[in-house]
Write an enzyme that holds these catalytic residues in place. Structure first.
Site, mmCIF file in Angstrom:
data_model
loop_
_atom_site.group_PDB
_atom_site.id
_atom_site.type_symbol
_atom_site.label_atom_id
_atom_site.label_comp_id
_atom_site.label_asym_id
_atom_site.label_seq_id
_atom_site.Cartn_x
_atom_site.Cartn_y
_atom_site.Cartn_z
ATOM 1 N N CYS A 1 3.806 0.871 10.149
ATOM 2 C CA CYS A 1 2.264 0.844 9.548
ATOM 3 C C CYS A 1 2.713 0.462 8.072
ATOM 4 O O CYS A 1 1.789 -0.638 7.788
ATOM 5 C CB CYS A 1 1.718 2.230 9.310
ATOM 6 S SG CYS A 1 2.901 3.491 8.509
ATOM 7 N N HIS B 1 1.418 7.628 5.952
ATOM 8 C CA HIS B 1 0.875 6.406 6.458
ATOM 9 C C HIS B 1 0.280 5.238 5.896
ATOM 10 O O HIS B 1 -0.215 5.813 4.525
ATOM 11 C CB HIS B 1 -0.038 7.003 7.546
ATOM 12 C CG HIS B 1 -0.763 5.998 8.688
ATOM 13 N ND1 HIS B 1 0.204 5.218 9.290
ATOM 14 C CD2 HIS B 1 -2.011 5.643 9.037
ATOM 15 C CE1 HIS B 1 -0.683 4.364 10.267
ATOM 16 N NE2 HIS B 1 -1.984 4.639 9.791
ATOM 17 N N ASN C 1 -7.220 0.720 10.659
ATOM 18 C CA ASN C 1 -5.901 1.267 10.793
ATOM 19 C C ASN C 1 -5.186 0.209 11.723
ATOM 20 O O ASN C 1 -5.590 -0.765 12.205
ATOM 21 C CB ASN C 1 -6.299 2.464 11.682
ATOM 22 C CG ASN C 1 -5.155 3.609 11.748
ATOM 23 O OD1 ASN C 1 -4.031 3.125 11.307
ATOM 24 N ND2 ASN C 1 -5.439 4.582 12.196
#
Length: 338
Positions: free
Chosen positions: A112, A281, A301
């Site tokens: 990520c 994240h 995302n």
């Protein structure tokens, strides 16, 4: 008798609390509990109930930042901050930049930190070239070749990805099986979510090998394909500073604390309600707005389009919720003829 009744009530309460504490984050009971506890956002099923939970935790790939080296900070002037609209969606301001609509898939890799970076870089090249240049930055190149960034699929630091962009440069590369660019993503998308056509996710995969050459069908040499940043920086903490940066220069990368309830997000303005801490994240913030009186960041995302609201979500704004406003990093592209 009264004493026995009291003991029974206390025992029943203790058993109820224990049952709640033992709810699995992928269970229907957990989802129902989240929806009963609040009405800002709606929880639902994004992941199959039988997916290994180690896979989900492995997606949170931002390493704790123990390196407090100096990093440039951008501060925007009062006039710009005072003139910002209540709602801002960059897809309206820069309609010739299709990457603003893109949701990528990091697969079974804790990358990520790299995805949030290359997604914002891709948008910014288009924005700063007035929609005339479209360069799809390679997540593969960053994950596999930036050794100073961390540990590839097992975690990294967003700010080091941006520094790598400035100092070393990043080549082009599309999504898995796209044949786009110099180094397309090599990690197979898996079925993060409800049952579907992709293979089921399992353990986090090993980091791909760093290959400093372009795929055969790409007609540019690896070093000549690279794009660089003119400069990279943090945004001074505070929602108005972040909004000013988004409005003036485009999307940014943010890191934040993830709790188990986030994995159930479907729509509305997310605010942590209940569930264990899972990790850190990284995501791409693209804009902001207000929904039913709640201020939010509009966020992309990297868990494919069947997570959340077609891959996007709204996150509580202005309270540094889960530390999302603490470490915003981005940069300005050094534009060249592509």
């Amino acid at each position: 008798m009264t004493s026995l009744t009291g003991i029974f009530v206390m025992l029943l309460f203790s058993l109820t609390v224990a049952a709640i504490d033992n709810l699995h984050p992928l269970s229907d009971e957990f989802i129902d509990l989240i929806n009963k506890k609040q009405n800002l956002w709606r929880a639902g099923r994004n992941f199959p109930s039988n997916i290994p939970f180690r896979h989900i935790k492995g997606l949170m790939g931002v390493l704790p930042n123990r390196n407090f080296e100096k990093f440039n900070t951008m501060t925007h002037d009062t006039e710009l901050r005072a003139s910002l609209p209540e709602n801002f969606d960059p897809r309206d301001k820069w309609p010739n930049c299709p990457s603003l609509n893109e949701i990528r898939d990091q697969g079974s890799c804790g990358s990520c930190w790299a995805f949030g970076a290359v997604e914002a870089m891709t948008d910014r090249v288009c924005i700063h070239s007035n929609g005339t240049q479209h360069f799809h930055f390679s997540a593969e190149d960053v994950v596999s070749c930036c050794k100073d960034c961390g540990d590839g699929c097992h975690g990294g630091l967003p700010k080091h990805a941006w520094r790598y962009y400035q100092n070393v440069g990043i080549v082009s590369g599309g999504n898995y099986d796209s044949n786009q660019g110099c180094r397309p993503y090599s990690i197979l998308p898996c079925e993060h979510h409800v049952p579907g056509p992709r293979p089921q996710c399992d353990s986090i995969v090993n980091t791909p090998k760093c290959i400093k050459s372009c795929q055969a069908i790409h007609n540019t040499q690896y070093e000549k394909d690279k794009q660089y940043a003119k400069h990279v920086y943090f945004i001074s903490e505070g929602e108005d500073q972040i909004k000013a940066e988004l409005y003036k220069n485009g999307p940014v990368e943010a890191s934040f604390q993830v709790y188990a309830d986030l994995i159930t997000y479907k729509d509305g303005v997310y605010k942590h309600v209940y569930g264990d801490f899972l990790g850190l994240h990284a995501v791409k913030i693209i804009g902001w707005g207000v929904e039913n009186g709640a201020k939010y960041w509009l966020v992309a995302n990297s868990w494919n389009t069947d997570w959340g609201n077609k891959g996007f979500f709204k996150f509580l704004r202005g309270e540094n919720h889960c530390n999302i406003e603490s470490e915003i990093v981005t940069g300005i592209p050094l534009l060249v003829n592509i």
